[in-house]
Structures are given as structure tokens and as C-alpha cells.
Design a protein around this motif. Sequence first.
Motif: not given
Length: 170
Positions: A84-90, A105-112, A114-118
Motif C-alpha cells: 500500500v505504501l509503495a503504491d502511495m510513493t509511486a 526535495l521531494v525526490g530526496l524524501w521519496l528516496g528515504s 524507498d529505503v524505509y520500504l526496503g
Amino acid sequence: MADRKRAVRVVGLAVVLLFAVFWIGATIWFFGDENPDLLDDREWVDRAEERCAEARSALERLPGARDAVDLDDRADQIEASTGVLADMTADLAATPPAGDDDRELVGLWLGSWDVYLGDRLAHAEALRAGEDRQFRVTVDPERGDGVDALLDAFAGRNRMPSCGDPLDIG
């Protein structure tokens, strides 16, 4: 002797007050209201908060990881909520904000994110391997904070409370 003690107290109090005024003034005048993480595209912020709130609602409808009957069940629940969270971030990545600075900024946040989802998926994998341990998140070496704290800080600064760590893993 009493006058001397009183004078020392007055001078000490004055030093403390001047120190406090200095730091308050420095914070206001030097740093001002501008937060480097504050997005200018407030329409994007509103859409992001709405999308994140939808994801939170979907998470609430899923069985909670804390209610799992065994480690495999818990791993299944974590994987479902991570989806669900991966769909949200996508979705958030597919509709970036206007402006180069905001996109960065949003790219860096979404990168974080990605790490969290991993980290979540690694936790589910550990559970499947029989390792019943506390959920661990990656620590940002530059800041010394867990990636979950970075998610929350950015979401909080931009008034997107639903876009922070969902705190659904016990």
C-alpha cells in the motif's frame, strides 16, 4: 558582603538574559521563517496529503501486524501494508511538484521512503526466517537519524501529517 553577593547575582542574571536574547534573536533574524525543506508548491502538498491519507485509510482496513498469529502471518501483513505504501510513493513520484527545488526535495524524501520500504521488506524476510526481532530502520549516516524520523520531519514541516511513518509495525 551582602551587596557584593547581590551584585554578583544581578550580573549573573543579566548574562543569562543576554545569552537567551542573543540566541532567540539569532534564530529569528539569521534563520528566519524560511525552512529549506518547505515546499513552495502548496497545491502538490495538498494532493500529497490527500493521497497519503487514502493510504493510511487503506492500512487501517488491513489486519495489523501486531495481531498476527505467527511470524509468517506477521510477515504477510507487513508485506501487504508495505505494498500500500509503495503504491502511495509511486503515485507521489508520478506527479512531482512544480519547480526544480521542490522536485529535488521531494525526490530526496521519496528516496528515504524507498529505503524505509526496503527496511520493512527486510524485516518481513527476517520474520519468515524465524527471527523474531524488533523492527529496525536504516540510520542516515550524515544526520544520525533513522530514515523514519526523516520521513516524519519532512512531512511535518510541510504539513502533510499522513505522509509520515505509519507506525504500523510493532
